[in-house]
Design a protein around this motif. Structure first.
Motif, PDB file in Angstrom:
ATOM      1  N   ALA A  20       0.826  -1.142  -0.095  1.00  9.12           N
ATOM      2  CA  ALA A  20      -0.004  -0.021  -0.057  1.00  9.12           C
ATOM      3  C   ALA A  20       0.818   1.172   0.297  1.00  9.12           C
ATOM      4  N   THR A  21       1.855   1.239   0.561  1.00 12.43           N
ATOM      5  CA  THR A  21       2.628   2.296   0.850  1.00 12.43           C
ATOM      6  C   THR A  21       3.638   2.614  -0.472  1.00 12.43           C
ATOM      7  N   GLU A  22       3.966   1.445  -1.116  1.00 13.73           N
ATOM      8  CA  GLU A  22       4.589   1.547  -2.345  1.00 13.73           C
ATOM      9  C   GLU A  22       3.874   2.271  -3.552  1.00 13.73           C
ATOM     10  N   THR A  23       2.331   2.052  -3.356  1.00 10.55           N
ATOM     11  CA  THR A  23       1.681   2.643  -4.420  1.00 10.55           C
ATOM     12  C   THR A  23       1.595   4.116  -4.267  1.00 10.55           C
ATOM     13  N   LYS A  24       1.582   4.489  -2.996  1.00 12.19           N
ATOM     14  CA  LYS A  24       1.455   5.931  -2.611  1.00 12.19           C
ATOM     15  C   LYS A  24       2.652   6.788  -3.161  1.00 12.19           C
ATOM     16  N   LYS A  25       3.564   6.026  -2.990  1.00  9.82           N
ATOM     17  CA  LYS A  25       4.815   6.605  -3.219  1.00  9.82           C
ATOM     18  C   LYS A  25       5.086   6.585  -4.888  1.00  9.82           C
ATOM     19  N   ALA A  26       4.758   5.864  -5.549  1.00  8.94           N
ATOM     20  CA  ALA A  26       4.750   5.816  -6.894  1.00  8.94           C
ATOM     21  C   ALA A  26       3.755   7.021  -7.348  1.00  8.94           C
ATOM     22  N   LYS A  27       2.464   7.206  -6.791  1.00  6.26           N
ATOM     23  CA  LYS A  27       1.663   8.216  -7.186  1.00  6.26           C
ATOM     24  C   LYS A  27       2.390   9.700  -6.844  1.00  6.26           C
ATOM     25  N   LYS A  28       2.776   9.855  -5.698  1.00  6.61           N
ATOM     26  CA  LYS A  28       3.426  10.899  -5.335  1.00  6.61           C
ATOM     27  C   LYS A  28       4.677  11.218  -5.986  1.00  6.61           C
ATOM     28  N   ALA A  29       5.522  10.295  -6.679  1.00  5.40           N
ATOM     29  CA  ALA A  29       6.695  10.426  -7.480  1.00  5.40           C
ATOM     30  C   ALA A  29       6.543  11.184  -8.544  1.00  5.40           C
ATOM     31  N   ALA A  30       5.295  11.494  -8.972  1.00  5.96           N
ATOM     32  CA  ALA A  30       5.041  11.873 -10.332  1.00  5.96           C
ATOM     33  C   ALA A  30       4.894  13.423 -10.248  1.00  5.96           C
ATOM     34  N   LYS A  31       6.271  14.042 -10.245  1.00  3.89           N
ATOM     35  CA  LYS A  31       6.424  15.515  -9.837  1.00  3.89           C
ATOM     36  C   LYS A  31       6.856  16.100 -11.184  1.00  3.89           C
ATOM     37  N   ASP A  32       6.331  17.129 -11.709  1.00  4.67           N
ATOM     38  CA  ASP A  32       6.725  17.997 -12.911  1.00  4.67           C
ATOM     39  C   ASP A  32       8.268  18.653 -12.469  1.00  4.67           C
ATOM     40  N   PRO A  33       9.295  18.166 -13.189  1.00  3.70           N
ATOM     41  CA  PRO A  33      10.448  18.968 -13.063  1.00  3.70           C
ATOM     42  C   PRO A  33      10.727  20.317 -13.605  1.00  3.70           C
ATOM     43  N   ASN A  34       9.740  20.654 -14.493  1.00  6.89           N
ATOM     44  CA  ASN A  34       9.741  22.244 -14.787  1.00  6.89           C
ATOM     45  C   ASN A  34       9.097  23.276 -13.873  1.00  6.89           C
ATOM     46  N   LYS A  35       8.467  22.589 -12.722  1.00  9.57           N
ATOM     47  CA  LYS A  35       7.616  23.429 -11.868  1.00  9.57           C
ATOM     48  C   LYS A  35       8.779  24.164 -11.178  1.00  9.57           C
ATOM     49  N   PRO A  36       8.538  25.602 -11.014  1.00  9.48           N
ATOM     50  CA  PRO A  36       9.616  26.441 -10.249  1.00  9.48           C
ATOM     51  C   PRO A  36       9.526  26.008  -8.790  1.00  9.48           C
ATOM     52  N   LYS A  37      10.969  26.049  -8.264  1.00 11.31           N
ATOM     53  CA  LYS A  37      10.927  25.689  -6.721  1.00 11.31           C
ATOM     54  C   LYS A  37      10.443  26.870  -5.818  1.00 11.31           C
ATOM     55  N   ARG A  38       9.906  26.801  -4.783  1.00 11.94           N
ATOM     56  CA  ARG A  38       9.686  27.921  -3.908  1.00 11.94           C
ATOM     57  C   ARG A  38      10.626  28.606  -3.151  1.00 11.94           C
ATOM     58  N   PRO A  39      10.425  29.907  -3.156  1.00 14.66           N
ATOM     59  CA  PRO A  39      11.686  30.480  -2.828  1.00 14.66           C
ATOM     60  C   PRO A  39      11.983  30.555  -1.265  1.00 14.66           C
ATOM     61  N   PRO A  40      13.312  30.770  -1.028  1.00 14.00           N
ATOM     62  CA  PRO A  40      13.596  30.635   0.589  1.00 14.00           C
ATOM     63  C   PRO A  40      12.936  31.900   1.334  1.00 14.00           C
ATOM     64  N   SER A  41      12.709  31.550   2.676  1.00 13.10           N
ATOM     65  CA  SER A  41      12.337  32.430   3.518  1.00 13.10           C
ATOM     66  C   SER A  41      13.421  33.377   3.881  1.00 13.10           C
ATOM     67  N   ALA A  42      13.208  34.567   4.744  1.00 13.86           N
ATOM     68  CA  ALA A  42      14.358  35.172   5.203  1.00 13.86           C
ATOM     69  C   ALA A  42      15.330  34.877   5.818  1.00 13.86           C
ATOM     70  N   PHE A  43      14.923  33.804   6.778  1.00 11.37           N
ATOM     71  CA  PHE A  43      15.936  33.059   7.600  1.00 11.37           C
ATOM     72  C   PHE A  43      16.904  32.275   6.684  1.00 11.37           C
ATOM     73  N   PHE A  44      16.347  31.744   5.705  1.00 13.55           N
ATOM     74  CA  PHE A  44      17.344  30.994   4.760  1.00 13.55           C
ATOM     75  C   PHE A  44      18.106  31.959   3.814  1.00 13.55           C
ATOM     76  N   VAL A  45      17.626  32.890   3.547  1.00 10.87           N
ATOM     77  CA  VAL A  45      18.530  34.133   2.976  1.00 10.87           C
ATOM     78  C   VAL A  45      19.666  34.092   3.883  1.00 10.87           C
ATOM     79  N   PHE A  46      19.327  34.720   4.968  1.00  6.15           N
ATOM     80  CA  PHE A  46      20.353  34.903   6.143  1.00  6.15           C
ATOM     81  C   PHE A  46      21.443  33.767   6.083  1.00  6.15           C
ATOM     82  N   MET A  47      20.753  32.593   6.072  1.00  3.41           N
ATOM     83  CA  MET A  47      21.619  31.261   6.391  1.00  3.41           C
ATOM     84  C   MET A  47      22.838  31.241   5.083  1.00  3.41           C
ATOM     85  N   GLU A  48      22.370  31.453   3.929  1.00  3.92           N
ATOM     86  CA  GLU A  48      23.157  31.465   2.852  1.00  3.92           C
ATOM     87  C   GLU A  48      24.564  32.162   3.237  1.00  3.92           C
TER      88      GLU A  48
END
Length: 141
Positions: A20-48
């Motif tokens: 059952a978990t394997e089928t959920k992973k297979a469904k979840k793994a179908a992500k679009d590689p062209n989708k833009p990544k979410r931007p970092p928050s102010a804390f992560f900009v600071f951490m850079e």
């Protein structure tokens, strides 16, 4: 003896759960590689920036956890005025991300409409051929 039976039953139950978990992973793994990544928050900009300075001061430290903990402590000590430049950078990246996401969503909506229109055209085309064939048979009789 009870222990032996329960272990065998538990193994079979675990096998079912794994499937059952394997089928959920297979469904979840179908992500679009062209989708833009979410931007970092102010804390992560600071951490850079903080990671660079921390590694210069502590070149022998290889622990990621230590860097993260020191960065978190430093972030907590900053005042709102000191956090403002990082917040501004994060807002700028967020606006850029929104623009990219809007373009991405428009592109996705356009592709979906094209697929639907192709399907409907082929269905209509198939129906027209059936109608033409039945008229010819009536004329021959």
């Amino acid at each position: 003896m009870k222990g032996g039976k329960s272990k065998a039953g538990a193994d079979s139950k675990l096998g079912v759960r794994k499937k059952a978990t394997e089928t959920k992973k297979a469904k979840k793994a179908a992500k679009d590689p062209n989708k833009p990544k979410r931007p970092p928050s102010a804390f992560f900009v600071f951490m850079e920036e903080f990671r660079k300075t921390y590694k210069e001061k502590h070149p022998n430290n290889k622990s990621v956890a230590a860097v993260g903990k020191a960065g978190g402590d430093a972030w907590k000590k900053l005042s709102d005025a000191e956090k403002a430049p990082y917040q501004a950078k994060a807002d700028k990246r967020k606006a850029e991300y929104q623009k990219n996401m809007d373009a991405y969503n428009r592109k996705q909506a356009g592709e979906a409409e094209d697929e639907e229109s192709d399907k409907s055209k082929s269905e209509v085309h198939d129906d027209d051929e059936d109608d033409d064939g039945s008229e010819e048979e009536e004329d021959d009789d």
